[in-house]
Design an enzyme around this catalytic site. Sequence first.
Site, PDB file in Angstrom:
ATOM      1  N   LYS A   1       0.868  -1.186   0.117  1.00 25.93           N
ATOM      2  CA  LYS A   1      -0.021   0.184   0.103  1.00 25.93           C
ATOM      3  C   LYS A   1       0.766   1.338  -0.185  1.00 25.93           C
ATOM      4  O   LYS A   1       1.916   1.160   0.649  1.00 25.93           O
ATOM      5  CB  LYS A   1      -0.816   0.080   1.143  1.00 25.93           C
ATOM      6  CG  LYS A   1      -1.715  -1.129   1.278  1.00 25.93           C
ATOM      7  CD  LYS A   1      -3.122  -0.829   0.507  1.00 25.93           C
ATOM      8  CE  LYS A   1      -3.974  -2.144   0.135  1.00 25.93           C
ATOM      9  NZ  LYS A   1      -4.191  -2.226  -1.210  1.00 25.93           N
ATOM     10  N   CYS A   2       0.401   2.275  -0.553  1.00 26.11           N
ATOM     11  CA  CYS A   2       1.035   3.674  -0.493  1.00 26.11           C
ATOM     12  C   CYS A   2       1.182   4.024   0.802  1.00 26.11           C
ATOM     13  O   CYS A   2       0.120   3.818   1.502  1.00 26.11           O
ATOM     14  CB  CYS A   2       0.489   4.696  -1.422  1.00 26.11           C
ATOM     15  SG  CYS A   2       1.279   4.837  -2.962  1.00 26.11           S
ATOM     16  N   PRO A   3       2.164   4.725   1.223  1.00 23.25           N
ATOM     17  CA  PRO A   3       3.494   5.101   0.585  1.00 23.25           C
ATOM     18  C   PRO A   3       4.578   4.244   0.445  1.00 23.25           C
ATOM     19  O   PRO A   3       5.496   4.511   0.130  1.00 23.25           O
ATOM     20  CB  PRO A   3       3.766   6.137   1.068  1.00 23.25           C
ATOM     21  CG  PRO A   3       3.403   5.702   2.650  1.00 23.25           C
ATOM     22  CD  PRO A   3       2.331   5.326   2.784  1.00 23.25           C
ATOM     23  N   LEU A   4       4.217   2.971   0.786  1.00 23.79           N
ATOM     24  CA  LEU A   4       5.359   1.936   0.731  1.00 23.79           C
ATOM     25  C   LEU A   4       6.317   1.810  -0.662  1.00 23.79           C
ATOM     26  O   LEU A   4       7.130   1.832  -0.623  1.00 23.79           O
ATOM     27  CB  LEU A   4       4.837   0.625   1.333  1.00 23.79           C
ATOM     28  CG  LEU A   4       4.373   0.492   2.714  1.00 23.79           C
ATOM     29  CD1 LEU A   4       3.877  -0.885   2.976  1.00 23.79           C
ATOM     30  CD2 LEU A   4       5.704   0.872   3.760  1.00 23.79           C
TER      31      LEU A   4
END
Lengths: 70, 368
Positions: A10-13
């Site tokens: 998932k963002c911000p990953l």
Amino acid sequence: MIELDCLGQKCPLPVIALARKIRDVGVGEVIRVLADDPAAANDIPAWCRMKKQEYLGSPAPDAFEVRRLS
Amino acid sequence: MDAASAVPLHPVAAEALVAALADGWADPARLYSASRRAQQLRDAAHAALAEALGVRPDEVSLWPSGTAAAQAAVLGGLAGRARRGDTLVHSAIEHSAVLHAAARGRAAEVGVDRLGRLDLDAWDRAVSAPGVALAGLISASHEVGTLQPVAAAADYCAEAGVPLFVDAAQSIGRVPVPPGWSLLSASAHKWGGPPGVGVLVVRKGVRWISPYPQDDLYRPGVPGALDLPAAVAAAASLRAVLGEAQAEAVRLSALVDRIRERVAATVPDVEVVGDPVQRLPHLVTFSCLYVDGEALLHALDRQGFAVSSGSSCTASTLRPSHVLEAMGVLSHGNVRISLHRGTTAAEVDRFLAVLPGLVAAIRAEAGM
């Protein structure tokens, strides 16, 4: 070309992973990020703009290419 | 600091609400004295709202929310022009309420620039195309605050003979809305009125057909009973709010300038988005690289700050904000701050003091 697999993240990953990995990329070379979070298509180009790297586009679904400029 | 969602009840609204609860409980459509009293209150509320908005009382109708009013504008406006076309032209940064209504039929979307301002050339082309029934433009972005070129967009609509609907929920009570529109909607709890009151204005001569089953299909109005005490409070508070609006806009705009300047100066890798000048006085949005928006919201909440976010992790759809996407700006680590009459400079300063540490802590946890 260096490939960075962020599928399922998932963002911000994916952007965090890209920011770390870009250090291993030579200036002028290209890294391909695989990411399927819906925010990646927006946030990877935005990251390139903010960090003065070149966004090359999305050659395939969930794939994004970035050229290291600095 | 989330006035763009809802602001605390204005004292005038609270007072009017209590009085109207005692006095305005009856069905205004009946023929006994309590009903006549309710009828008087309803007419007075319409008249006060009309005066505040600079329109005729019979052009104003009240709805159960700003969303209901906006959707009635879109669906009723499209139905009224069904013989001329079936397409809704709208900006890419409309409120999701309008986008949901747009999804019912044929729609053409017009983009915005990096600052979130409508592409007027594309708008001109879109509204001039054959088969356009209605155009919809938000008065100012609810997510980034950028004021939209409503007057110019209205001119293009007038040339094309297409009525313009303006979703003015973020502007009413704060900044004037330029003229030229045919339909307008607003939401009372965004100016200090009670929740559950939406306002729809349909100018004389604009064809509107109700999307709901009811007696009078051509006169805008909600089917079923109206929350009359809330409507009375909404009208009373709008008048009070407009009396303070100019001074409040100056005060809040200075606080927003301070936030824009300090956040950019004290938080590394941050993007303050939206037009820095042509903007709402009370709203500012920024995005922090490498920060999980949800984590930042919770961290701010623990410090006593209520803010909103356009990041995907905070959305019911788990998608990033369509407004940030349309602008092409960072969507993660996103914070929207919107101020109101109760917000003090001291609170803003405390926010600015704690924010850099909170962002740094979340980044450190993520290894950045």
